[in-house]
Write a protein that holds these residues in place. Sequence first.
Motif, PDB file in Angstrom:
ATOM      1  N   THR A  26      19.361  27.815  -6.111  1.00  0.00           N
ATOM      2  CA  THR A  26      18.844  26.585  -5.743  1.00  0.00           C
ATOM      3  C   THR A  26      17.464  26.130  -6.426  1.00  0.00           C
ATOM      4  O   THR A  26      17.166  25.109  -6.525  1.00  0.00           O
ATOM      5  CB  THR A  26      18.835  26.419  -4.169  1.00  0.00           C
ATOM      6  OG1 THR A  26      17.949  27.321  -3.630  1.00  0.00           O
ATOM      7  CG2 THR A  26      20.226  26.452  -3.364  1.00  0.00           C
ATOM      8  N   ARG A  27      16.792  27.314  -6.862  1.00  0.00           N
ATOM      9  CA  ARG A  27      15.657  26.843  -7.421  1.00  0.00           C
ATOM     10  C   ARG A  27      15.595  26.519  -8.881  1.00  0.00           C
ATOM     11  O   ARG A  27      16.255  27.487  -9.898  1.00  0.00           O
ATOM     12  CB  ARG A  27      14.662  28.266  -7.360  1.00  0.00           C
ATOM     13  CG  ARG A  27      14.275  28.726  -5.909  1.00  0.00           C
ATOM     14  CD  ARG A  27      13.549  29.761  -5.841  1.00  0.00           C
ATOM     15  NE  ARG A  27      12.377  29.822  -6.580  1.00  0.00           N
ATOM     16  CZ  ARG A  27      11.066  29.314  -6.272  1.00  0.00           C
ATOM     17  NH1 ARG A  27      10.898  28.872  -5.204  1.00  0.00           N
ATOM     18  NH2 ARG A  27       9.958  29.364  -6.980  1.00  0.00           N
ATOM     19  N   TYR A  28      15.825  25.506  -9.161  1.00  0.00           N
ATOM     20  CA  TYR A  28      15.757  24.779 -10.519  1.00  0.00           C
ATOM     21  C   TYR A  28      17.056  24.894 -11.333  1.00  0.00           C
ATOM     22  O   TYR A  28      17.195  24.053 -12.312  1.00  0.00           O
ATOM     23  CB  TYR A  28      14.724  25.584 -11.372  1.00  0.00           C
ATOM     24  CG  TYR A  28      13.333  25.766 -10.802  1.00  0.00           C
ATOM     25  CD1 TYR A  28      12.737  24.458 -10.014  1.00  0.00           C
ATOM     26  CD2 TYR A  28      12.599  26.775 -10.776  1.00  0.00           C
ATOM     27  CE1 TYR A  28      11.474  24.769  -9.562  1.00  0.00           C
ATOM     28  CE2 TYR A  28      11.552  27.204 -10.185  1.00  0.00           C
ATOM     29  CZ  TYR A  28      10.974  25.960  -9.559  1.00  0.00           C
ATOM     30  OH  TYR A  28       9.960  26.148  -8.927  1.00  0.00           O
ATOM     31  N   GLU A  29      17.987  25.735 -11.156  1.00  0.00           N
ATOM     32  CA  GLU A  29      19.333  25.827 -11.823  1.00  0.00           C
ATOM     33  C   GLU A  29      20.250  24.732 -11.833  1.00  0.00           C
ATOM     34  O   GLU A  29      20.855  24.291 -12.688  1.00  0.00           O
ATOM     35  CB  GLU A  29      19.917  27.219 -11.701  1.00  0.00           C
ATOM     36  CG  GLU A  29      19.335  28.391 -12.079  1.00  0.00           C
ATOM     37  CD  GLU A  29      20.070  29.750 -11.919  1.00  0.00           C
ATOM     38  OE1 GLU A  29      19.456  30.783 -12.550  1.00  0.00           O
ATOM     39  OE2 GLU A  29      20.990  29.866 -11.455  1.00  0.00           O
ATOM     40  N   VAL A  30      20.406  24.417 -10.465  1.00  0.00           N
ATOM     41  CA  VAL A  30      21.027  23.140 -10.379  1.00  0.00           C
ATOM     42  C   VAL A  30      20.589  22.026 -10.931  1.00  0.00           C
ATOM     43  O   VAL A  30      21.400  21.161 -11.846  1.00  0.00           O
ATOM     44  CB  VAL A  30      21.455  22.955  -8.910  1.00  0.00           C
ATOM     45  CG1 VAL A  30      21.885  21.730  -8.696  1.00  0.00           C
ATOM     46  CG2 VAL A  30      22.191  23.921  -8.019  1.00  0.00           C
ATOM     47  N   ALA A  31      19.429  21.649 -10.967  1.00  0.00           N
ATOM     48  CA  ALA A  31      18.755  20.548 -11.557  1.00  0.00           C
ATOM     49  C   ALA A  31      18.781  20.578 -13.156  1.00  0.00           C
ATOM     50  O   ALA A  31      18.929  19.761 -13.874  1.00  0.00           O
ATOM     51  CB  ALA A  31      17.430  20.636 -11.059  1.00  0.00           C
ATOM     52  N   ALA A  32      18.801  21.886 -13.707  1.00  0.00           N
ATOM     53  CA  ALA A  32      18.863  22.111 -15.043  1.00  0.00           C
ATOM     54  C   ALA A  32      20.299  21.823 -15.642  1.00  0.00           C
ATOM     55  O   ALA A  32      20.386  21.118 -16.504  1.00  0.00           O
ATOM     56  CB  ALA A  32      18.449  23.620 -15.583  1.00  0.00           C
ATOM     57  N   ILE A  79      31.188  20.046  -8.208  1.00  0.00           N
ATOM     58  CA  ILE A  79      31.001  21.063  -6.940  1.00  0.00           C
ATOM     59  C   ILE A  79      30.667  22.571  -7.564  1.00  0.00           C
ATOM     60  O   ILE A  79      31.283  23.175  -8.440  1.00  0.00           O
ATOM     61  CB  ILE A  79      32.610  21.110  -6.509  1.00  0.00           C
ATOM     62  CG1 ILE A  79      33.217  19.871  -5.994  1.00  0.00           C
ATOM     63  CG2 ILE A  79      32.451  22.114  -5.183  1.00  0.00           C
ATOM     64  CD1 ILE A  79      32.311  19.006  -4.935  1.00  0.00           C
ATOM     65  N   PHE A  80      29.754  22.846  -6.996  1.00  0.00           N
ATOM     66  CA  PHE A  80      29.069  24.255  -7.312  1.00  0.00           C
ATOM     67  C   PHE A  80      29.566  25.114  -6.197  1.00  0.00           C
ATOM     68  O   PHE A  80      29.383  25.066  -4.934  1.00  0.00           O
ATOM     69  CB  PHE A  80      27.591  24.155  -7.116  1.00  0.00           C
ATOM     70  CG  PHE A  80      26.758  23.416  -8.320  1.00  0.00           C
ATOM     71  CD1 PHE A  80      26.498  23.900  -9.514  1.00  0.00           C
ATOM     72  CD2 PHE A  80      26.320  22.215  -7.985  1.00  0.00           C
ATOM     73  CE1 PHE A  80      26.123  23.158 -10.482  1.00  0.00           C
ATOM     74  CE2 PHE A  80      25.636  21.288  -9.086  1.00  0.00           C
ATOM     75  CZ  PHE A  80      25.564  22.033 -10.107  1.00  0.00           C
ATOM     76  N   GLU A  81      30.347  25.991  -6.305  1.00  0.00           N
ATOM     77  CA  GLU A  81      31.305  26.748  -5.472  1.00  0.00           C
ATOM     78  C   GLU A  81      30.541  27.878  -4.763  1.00  0.00           C
ATOM     79  O   GLU A  81      30.737  28.238  -3.698  1.00  0.00           O
ATOM     80  CB  GLU A  81      32.571  27.014  -6.110  1.00  0.00           C
ATOM     81  CG  GLU A  81      33.584  26.007  -6.238  1.00  0.00           C
ATOM     82  CD  GLU A  81      34.956  26.343  -6.918  1.00  0.00           C
ATOM     83  OE1 GLU A  81      35.168  27.739  -6.829  1.00  0.00           O
ATOM     84  OE2 GLU A  81      35.795  25.580  -7.040  1.00  0.00           O
ATOM     85  N   LYS A  82      29.525  28.252  -5.682  1.00  0.00           N
ATOM     86  CA  LYS A  82      28.899  29.606  -5.103  1.00  0.00           C
ATOM     87  C   LYS A  82      27.318  29.421  -5.442  1.00  0.00           C
ATOM     88  O   LYS A  82      26.964  29.446  -6.439  1.00  0.00           O
ATOM     89  CB  LYS A  82      29.474  30.972  -5.941  1.00  0.00           C
ATOM     90  CG  LYS A  82      28.769  31.944  -5.395  1.00  0.00           C
ATOM     91  CD  LYS A  82      29.424  33.221  -6.141  1.00  0.00           C
ATOM     92  CE  LYS A  82      29.196  34.742  -5.408  1.00  0.00           C
ATOM     93  NZ  LYS A  82      29.468  35.685  -6.207  1.00  0.00           N
ATOM     94  N   VAL A  83      26.621  29.368  -4.227  1.00  0.00           N
ATOM     95  CA  VAL A  83      25.396  28.794  -4.368  1.00  0.00           C
ATOM     96  C   VAL A  83      24.464  30.195  -3.616  1.00  0.00           C
ATOM     97  O   VAL A  83      24.706  30.546  -2.656  1.00  0.00           O
ATOM     98  CB  VAL A  83      24.811  27.733  -3.584  1.00  0.00           C
ATOM     99  CG1 VAL A  83      23.309  27.256  -3.695  1.00  0.00           C
ATOM    100  CG2 VAL A  83      25.706  26.487  -4.093  1.00  0.00           C
ATOM    101  N   LYS A  84      23.715  30.650  -4.645  1.00  0.00           N
ATOM    102  CA  LYS A  84      22.990  31.967  -4.004  1.00  0.00           C
ATOM    103  C   LYS A  84      22.070  31.581  -2.663  1.00  0.00           C
ATOM    104  O   LYS A  84      21.234  30.711  -2.184  1.00  0.00           O
ATOM    105  CB  LYS A  84      21.752  32.233  -4.964  1.00  0.00           C
ATOM    106  CG  LYS A  84      21.055  33.175  -4.894  1.00  0.00           C
ATOM    107  CD  LYS A  84      19.942  33.568  -6.091  1.00  0.00           C
ATOM    108  CE  LYS A  84      19.192  34.934  -5.779  1.00  0.00           C
ATOM    109  NZ  LYS A  84      18.088  35.251  -6.733  1.00  0.00           N
ATOM    110  N   GLY A  85      22.199  32.323  -1.942  1.00  0.00           N
ATOM    111  CA  GLY A  85      21.677  32.335  -0.462  1.00  0.00           C
ATOM    112  C   GLY A  85      22.287  31.353   0.718  1.00  0.00           C
ATOM    113  O   GLY A  85      21.743  31.413   1.582  1.00  0.00           O
ATOM    114  N   SER A  86      23.314  30.826   0.203  1.00  0.00           N
ATOM    115  CA  SER A  86      24.022  30.139   1.319  1.00  0.00           C
ATOM    116  C   SER A  86      25.618  30.193   1.149  1.00  0.00           C
ATOM    117  O   SER A  86      25.945  30.300   0.121  1.00  0.00           O
ATOM    118  CB  SER A  86      23.747  28.585   0.928  1.00  0.00           C
ATOM    119  OG  SER A  86      24.233  27.697   1.935  1.00  0.00           O
ATOM    120  N   SER A  87      26.120  29.836   2.257  1.00  0.00           N
ATOM    121  CA  SER A  87      27.519  30.087   2.289  1.00  0.00           C
ATOM    122  C   SER A  87      28.377  28.749   1.895  1.00  0.00           C
ATOM    123  O   SER A  87      29.499  28.587   1.690  1.00  0.00           O
ATOM    124  CB  SER A  87      28.156  30.380   3.585  1.00  0.00           C
ATOM    125  OG  SER A  87      27.715  29.487   4.774  1.00  0.00           O
TER     126      SER A  87
END
Length: 454
Positions: free
Chosen positions: A29-35, A50-58
């Motif tokens: 969630t820190r910058y990678e989705v924005a990039a 659709i981002f299926e797997k996001v670090k730190g969240s289900s």
Amino acid sequence: MSEDFRAFLKEMEETKEGGFIRIKKEVDTRYEVAAIVKKLEEARKVPLIIFEKVKGSSMPVAANCNGTRGRVAHALGVPKKELEKRIIHAFRNPIPPVEVSSSPVQDVVLMGDDIDLTKFPAMMYHDTDAAPYITSGIVFAKDPDTGVYNLSYNRLMIKGKDRLGIFMTVGKHLNAIYSKMEELGKPLEVAVAIGNHPSVSLGALAIGPYDEEELGIIGGLKESPLEMVKCKTIDLMVPAGSEIVLEAEIEPFTREKEGPFSEFTGYALGEGQNPVLHIKAITHRHNPIYQDICGGQSREHLIMATIPMEANYLRAVQSAVPEVRAVRVPAPFTLIISMKKKYEGQARLAMLSAFNADLYLKHAIVVDPDIDINNLQHVLWAIATRVQAERDIFIVPRVRGSSLDPSAEPVGVTDKMGIDATAKPNLDQFAPINQVPREVMERIKLEDYLEKDF
């Protein structure tokens, strides 16, 4: 028409309107989705992602839901060229919402120690963002005197498990409602709906008079009433088709540091002492899908606000000057108006009507119908060749504008400028435009004159 966020996502995956992709690799969630969003835009692509797997969240994340006019039009069941007409129709023909007794958005109810906003995949988009932000939440509130609902998008800074900082623009409706409650020494109840059908998103962004309720506009967009369900802990209703709802109060007389945040202007703005939401409950569907709107000048951030903004400007300006044909918002705080001028002073009247329609507007330009308002080079050509500054430019100094204008000093106080770039006295009596005769242009075929390997 479905008003369910999941049904909308399913339809977009089936139709691939404007593009649809699933990313299975884990993203931060820190910058990678924005990039990823930015790199796709640099390749001139704005797919729903659709981002299926996001670090730190289900929770999976859906982005670019409102990223193209075609996608929004498809969601409303109209061709893209009819989108503006549908929005103006909704302004003029609102349909009130209806209450339903239950909704999947309340399948899971979290209160007390179970509330934890840090489990949300809230994003940091740019290196200037102060903290993770919720950007796709629509804030629902009621005027204490009239009971009329107000819907708005407000950036929400995560400050802890059950607290959010909120930025409210001075002069906008939510700030006015909060000020009323603060004068009474009472908290303002608000609900934040995340994961919404585009009809709800566009309705929330509608700009109009204080007592014009966005819920009816959403019904007009859908051509059917918006289904709403009562919140669990506060006296508000929320869309039954949303994914997640935060039930909260904005505390009176509480201000804490909030911002800066990467705004639509392209600058990190708004650091200051701002109000705070205290979360009383979180409700959501089973296995909720988190909607994100990429901050800064992402395509979605700009386009979803521009669509209803242009429709509102058009209805406002045409009500004063029926000769106005079209409008475009090409940049923050800027409007281009196309009109068939009939008399002197009419262009200025159109610009004044536009300024009156929205305090955010800072620059207005009027051009003749022969200028393509979607072509900024063509608009600049009109300014260069049809404008004399003393005659055609006027300035309204030191009036309220956007609190997010980085050039404003003090914050939110701005000058407004109108440019009459129409031909004087009119197009028919202006210098003739150079043209190769149409008959010759139609007759000449390049292949008759050029080598095949040219």
